[in-house]
Design a protein around this motif. Structure first.
Motif, PDB file in Angstrom:
ATOM      1  N   ILE A 177       1.029  -1.023   0.136  1.00 26.96           N
ATOM      2  CA  ILE A 177       0.130   0.116   0.046  1.00 26.96           C
ATOM      3  C   ILE A 177       0.791   1.297  -0.055  1.00 26.96           C
ATOM      4  CG2 ILE A 177      -1.820   1.280   1.106  1.00 26.96           C
ATOM      5  CD1 ILE A 177      -2.728  -1.270   2.648  1.00 26.96           C
ATOM      6  N   THR A 178       0.776   2.133  -1.094  1.00 28.39           N
ATOM      7  CA  THR A 178       1.537   3.083  -0.924  1.00 28.39           C
ATOM      8  C   THR A 178       0.572   4.541  -0.710  1.00 28.39           C
ATOM      9  OG1 THR A 178       3.144   4.455  -2.669  1.00 28.39           O
ATOM     10  CG2 THR A 178       1.156   3.890  -3.636  1.00 28.39           C
ATOM     11  N   ASP A 179       1.274   5.677  -0.636  1.00 25.81           N
ATOM     12  CA  ASP A 179       0.475   6.698  -0.301  1.00 25.81           C
ATOM     13  C   ASP A 179       0.077   7.726  -1.470  1.00 25.81           C
ATOM     14  OD1 ASP A 179       0.785   6.652   2.767  1.00 25.81           O
ATOM     15  OD2 ASP A 179       2.787   6.380   2.249  1.00 25.81           O
ATOM     16  N   GLY A 180       0.117   7.120  -2.607  1.00 25.29           N
ATOM     17  CA  GLY A 180      -0.171   7.968  -3.819  1.00 25.29           C
ATOM     18  C   GLY A 180       0.911   7.623  -4.853  1.00 25.29           C
ATOM     19  N   PRO A 181       0.747   8.416  -5.834  1.00 24.41           N
ATOM     20  CA  PRO A 181       1.951   8.304  -7.003  1.00 24.41           C
ATOM     21  C   PRO A 181       3.392   8.968  -6.315  1.00 24.41           C
ATOM     22  CG  PRO A 181       0.539  10.198  -7.457  1.00 24.41           C
ATOM     23  CD  PRO A 181      -0.208   9.489  -6.428  1.00 24.41           C
ATOM     24  N   ALA A 182       4.213   8.313  -6.863  1.00 18.13           N
ATOM     25  CA  ALA A 182       5.608   8.810  -6.490  1.00 18.13           C
ATOM     26  C   ALA A 182       5.977  10.400  -6.908  1.00 18.13           C
ATOM     27  CB  ALA A 182       6.732   8.153  -7.008  1.00 18.13           C
ATOM     28  N   THR A 183       5.251  10.744  -7.879  1.00 20.69           N
ATOM     29  CA  THR A 183       5.287  12.246  -8.336  1.00 20.69           C
ATOM     30  C   THR A 183       4.050  13.102  -8.423  1.00 20.69           C
ATOM     31  OG1 THR A 183       4.963  11.453 -10.833  1.00 20.69           O
ATOM     32  CG2 THR A 183       7.293  11.512 -10.106  1.00 20.69           C
ATOM     33  N   GLY A 184       4.387  14.269  -8.378  1.00 19.64           N
ATOM     34  CA  GLY A 184       3.288  15.074  -8.321  1.00 19.64           C
ATOM     35  C   GLY A 184       2.838  15.455  -6.951  1.00 19.64           C
ATOM     36  N   SER A 185       1.574  16.233  -6.711  1.00 21.06           N
ATOM     37  CA  SER A 185       1.118  16.585  -5.418  1.00 21.06           C
ATOM     38  C   SER A 185       0.448  15.361  -4.797  1.00 21.06           C
ATOM     39  CB  SER A 185       0.128  17.529  -5.497  1.00 21.06           C
ATOM     40  OG  SER A 185      -1.128  17.078  -6.307  1.00 21.06           O
ATOM     41  N   GLY A 186       0.582  15.639  -3.438  1.00 21.11           N
ATOM     42  CA  GLY A 186       0.320  14.272  -2.567  1.00 21.11           C
ATOM     43  C   GLY A 186       1.185  13.322  -2.210  1.00 21.11           C
ATOM     44  N   GLY A 187       1.324  12.083  -2.450  1.00 19.36           N
ATOM     45  CA  GLY A 187       1.999  11.071  -1.606  1.00 19.36           C
ATOM     46  C   GLY A 187       3.292  10.820  -2.243  1.00 19.36           C
ATOM     47  N   GLN A 188       4.200  10.194  -1.505  1.00 22.27           N
ATOM     48  CA  GLN A 188       5.457   9.500  -1.932  1.00 22.27           C
ATOM     49  C   GLN A 188       5.345   8.001  -2.022  1.00 22.27           C
ATOM     50  OE1 GLN A 188       7.341  11.406   1.734  1.00 22.27           O
ATOM     51  NE2 GLN A 188       8.919  11.931   0.511  1.00 22.27           N
ATOM     52  N   GLY A 189       5.310   7.700  -3.329  1.00 26.27           N
ATOM     53  CA  GLY A 189       5.504   6.215  -3.618  1.00 26.27           C
ATOM     54  C   GLY A 189       6.766   5.724  -3.159  1.00 26.27           C
ATOM     55  N   LEU A 190       6.971   4.614  -2.333  1.00 19.53           N
ATOM     56  CA  LEU A 190       8.316   3.946  -2.261  1.00 19.53           C
ATOM     57  C   LEU A 190       8.253   2.559  -2.519  1.00 19.53           C
ATOM     58  CD1 LEU A 190       9.143   5.264   1.551  1.00 19.53           C
ATOM     59  CD2 LEU A 190      10.118   6.227  -0.820  1.00 19.53           C
ATOM     60  N   THR A 191       9.368   2.050  -3.407  1.00 24.77           N
ATOM     61  CA  THR A 191       9.483   0.961  -3.648  1.00 24.77           C
ATOM     62  C   THR A 191       9.802   0.156  -2.463  1.00 24.77           C
ATOM     63  OG1 THR A 191      11.942   0.591  -3.963  1.00 24.77           O
ATOM     64  CG2 THR A 191      10.359   1.271  -5.915  1.00 24.77           C
ATOM     65  N   LEU A 192       9.739  -1.468  -2.685  1.00 28.60           N
ATOM     66  CA  LEU A 192       9.850  -2.362  -1.526  1.00 28.60           C
ATOM     67  C   LEU A 192      11.411  -2.204  -1.161  1.00 28.60           C
ATOM     68  CD1 LEU A 192       9.193  -4.846   0.226  1.00 28.60           C
ATOM     69  CD2 LEU A 192      10.134  -6.224  -1.928  1.00 28.60           C
ATOM     70  N   THR A 193      12.283  -1.990  -1.910  1.00 27.43           N
ATOM     71  CA  THR A 193      13.704  -1.896  -1.477  1.00 27.43           C
ATOM     72  C   THR A 193      13.844  -0.598  -0.823  1.00 27.43           C
ATOM     73  OG1 THR A 193      14.315  -3.170  -3.483  1.00 27.43           O
ATOM     74  CG2 THR A 193      15.764  -1.813  -2.507  1.00 27.43           C
ATOM     75  N   GLU A 194      13.442   0.333  -1.189  1.00 31.85           N
ATOM     76  CA  GLU A 194      13.469   1.568  -0.712  1.00 31.85           C
ATOM     77  C   GLU A 194      12.973   1.751   0.796  1.00 31.85           C
ATOM     78  OE1 GLU A 194      13.314   4.848  -4.367  1.00 31.85           O
ATOM     79  OE2 GLU A 194      11.539   4.130  -3.255  1.00 31.85           O
ATOM     80  N   GLN A 195      11.831   1.095   1.019  1.00 34.53           N
ATOM     81  CA  GLN A 195      11.208   0.807   2.228  1.00 34.53           C
ATOM     82  C   GLN A 195      12.294   0.056   3.227  1.00 34.53           C
ATOM     83  OE1 GLN A 195       8.899   2.241   3.730  1.00 34.53           O
ATOM     84  NE2 GLN A 195       6.893   2.469   2.602  1.00 34.53           N
ATOM     85  N   LEU A 196      12.675  -1.124   2.825  1.00 39.40           N
ATOM     86  CA  LEU A 196      13.686  -1.984   3.530  1.00 39.40           C
ATOM     87  C   LEU A 196      15.032  -1.388   3.775  1.00 39.40           C
ATOM     88  CD1 LEU A 196      12.800  -5.393   1.641  1.00 39.40           C
ATOM     89  CD2 LEU A 196      11.866  -4.670   3.943  1.00 39.40           C
ATOM     90  N   ASP A 197      15.455  -0.472   2.967  1.00 40.65           N
ATOM     91  CA  ASP A 197      16.818   0.186   3.119  1.00 40.65           C
ATOM     92  C   ASP A 197      16.766   1.192   4.330  1.00 40.65           C
ATOM     93  OD1 ASP A 197      17.861  -1.437   1.068  1.00 40.65           O
ATOM     94  OD2 ASP A 197      17.923   0.223  -0.321  1.00 40.65           O
ATOM     95  N   ARG A 198      15.494   1.894   4.161  1.00 37.07           N
ATOM     96  CA  ARG A 198      15.153   3.044   5.074  1.00 37.07           C
ATOM     97  C   ARG A 198      15.245   2.403   6.512  1.00 37.07           C
ATOM     98  NH1 ARG A 198      11.134   7.888   3.804  1.00 37.07           N
ATOM     99  NH2 ARG A 198      12.132   8.608   1.801  1.00 37.07           N
ATOM    100  N   ASN A 256       2.835   6.063   7.898  1.00 34.70           N
ATOM    101  CA  ASN A 256       3.627   5.159   8.511  1.00 34.70           C
ATOM    102  C   ASN A 256       4.445   4.166   7.858  1.00 34.70           C
ATOM    103  OD1 ASN A 256       4.769   4.022  11.072  1.00 34.70           O
ATOM    104  ND2 ASN A 256       3.015   2.776  11.813  1.00 34.70           N
ATOM    105  N   ALA A 257       5.823   3.840   8.389  1.00 35.56           N
ATOM    106  CA  ALA A 257       6.537   2.791   7.891  1.00 35.56           C
ATOM    107  C   ALA A 257       7.414   2.213   8.612  1.00 35.56           C
ATOM    108  CB  ALA A 257       7.424   3.766   6.500  1.00 35.56           C
ATOM    109  N   PRO A 258       8.120   0.853   8.211  1.00 35.55           N
ATOM    110  CA  PRO A 258       8.957   0.161   9.127  1.00 35.55           C
ATOM    111  C   PRO A 258       9.994   1.073   9.730  1.00 35.55           C
ATOM    112  CG  PRO A 258       8.149  -1.120   7.286  1.00 35.55           C
ATOM    113  CD  PRO A 258       7.845   0.258   6.939  1.00 35.55           C
ATOM    114  N   TYR A 259      10.644   2.071   9.011  1.00 34.34           N
ATOM    115  CA  TYR A 259      11.620   2.601   9.607  1.00 34.34           C
ATOM    116  C   TYR A 259      11.288   3.453  10.779  1.00 34.34           C
ATOM    117  CZ  TYR A 259      10.327   7.144   7.396  1.00 34.34           C
ATOM    118  OH  TYR A 259       9.648   8.323   7.104  1.00 34.34           O
TER     119      TYR A 259
END
Length: 297
Positions: free
Chosen positions: A39-60, A258-261
């Motif tokens: 579940i992402t918080d919306g598109p990675a670009t444009g107004s609103g959310g920050q989409g993160l890939t699985l790898t980015e989430q785990l690295d954080r 929220n996110a695992p980091y």
């Protein structure tokens, strides 16, 4: 691959869709025992959310001492995503299930048995270490949906036993019926109350029965004294920590995704409530996670 599929969640009620700054890292690594990274918080670009890939989430997460994540599921699509994620990255283990609020939908379509059969197949994967989240939810589902929820819950209990893996319970406004079902049909050997929502009395019952209680960021909420009371009476070897990301962001970041980091915030709050050393609590939380789900690598 797992990074190719993300579900957008509703942004309603969110004050700020930007991910917060990282907290101070933990010295002793822990694990996020329940998250929804599909579940992402919306598109990675444009107004609103920050989409993160699985790898980015785990690295954080790894950068602040969160060594791995149990990726939970609620339907066929997210369960397949969880298994794919766990197969693609050793920092992820999968939990697969039909969520109690989705069970009546599948039942109305005449597909509940088919859906549970898919979960059975996915549960056989070596990186699947739990059935979850399953259980009962009387808050979002009315009386007409309760029979399907009960049918699904008991079927999921049977799957956890069949495959010899843990079970993560979703319990909302259904405490007595969840406990009664577990007692009547027999709980899996490793049973976890995800995002524990009961009180001190229920915590004692659950711990005495040998269940694990997983606490999330809502433990920090002002109106959650019942959860803090429950934490106080739960033996240290029965406590787990989770985010339920992207939901239940802990204070003072409530209203942000929220996110695992962000697990360290909840862990430090737990340590303060219990008056125990943070490193000591982290070591116990890590040991508990591995006892329930097995090793990640």
């Amino acid at each position: 691959m797992a990074d190719t599929y993300v579900r957008e969640r509703s942004t309603q009620g969110r004050k700020d869709l930007r991910y917060p700054a990282a907290p101070e890292p933990l010295t002793v690594p822990v694990y996020d025992n329940h998250a929804h990274l599909e579940i992402t918080d919306g598109p990675a670009t444009g107004s609103g959310g920050q989409g993160l890939t699985l790898t980015e989430q785990l690295d954080r997460a790894a950068a602040v001492g969160v060594a791995g994540v149990v990726q939970a599921s609620g339907d066929i699509e997210s369960s397949r995503w969880a298994v794919d994620a766990a197969a693609s990255d050793p920092r992820v283990l999968a939990a697969v299930a039909i969520h109690p609020n989705d069970a009546p939908v599948y039942a109305a379509e005449g597909r509940l048995d088919e859906a549970i059969a898919v979960i059975d197949e996915l549960a056989a994967h070596p990186r699947t270490r739990a059935i979850g989240e399953t259980g009962l939810d009387y808050f979002r589902t009315g009386l007409e949906g309760h029979p399907a929820q009960h049918e699904s819950f008991e079927a999921h209990i049977a799957l956890a036993k069949k495959h010899g893996i843990a079970m993560q319970i979703h319990d909302r406004d259904a405490h007595d019926d969840v406990l009664e079902t577990l007692s009547r049909v027999g709980a899996p050997e490793r049973t976890v109350f995800h995002c524990f929502s009961g009180d001190e009395a229920m915590a004692r019952i659950a711990a005495d029965a040998g269940y694990w209680l997983s606490f999330a960021g809502n433990l920090t909420f002002k109106n959650a004294q019942n959860l803090r009371d429950a934490l106080q009476v739960t033996p240290l070897d029965r406590i787990l920590v989770e985010t339920d990301a992207p939901f239940l962001t802990p204070v003072p970041l409530r209203g942000r995704p929220n996110a695992p980091y962000l697990v360290p915030i909840t862990v430090r709050f737990m340590a303060a409530e219990l008056d125990v050393d943070v490193d000591e609590l982290c070591a116990q939380l890590a040991a508990n996670t591995l006892a329930v789900y097995g090793t990640f690598a």
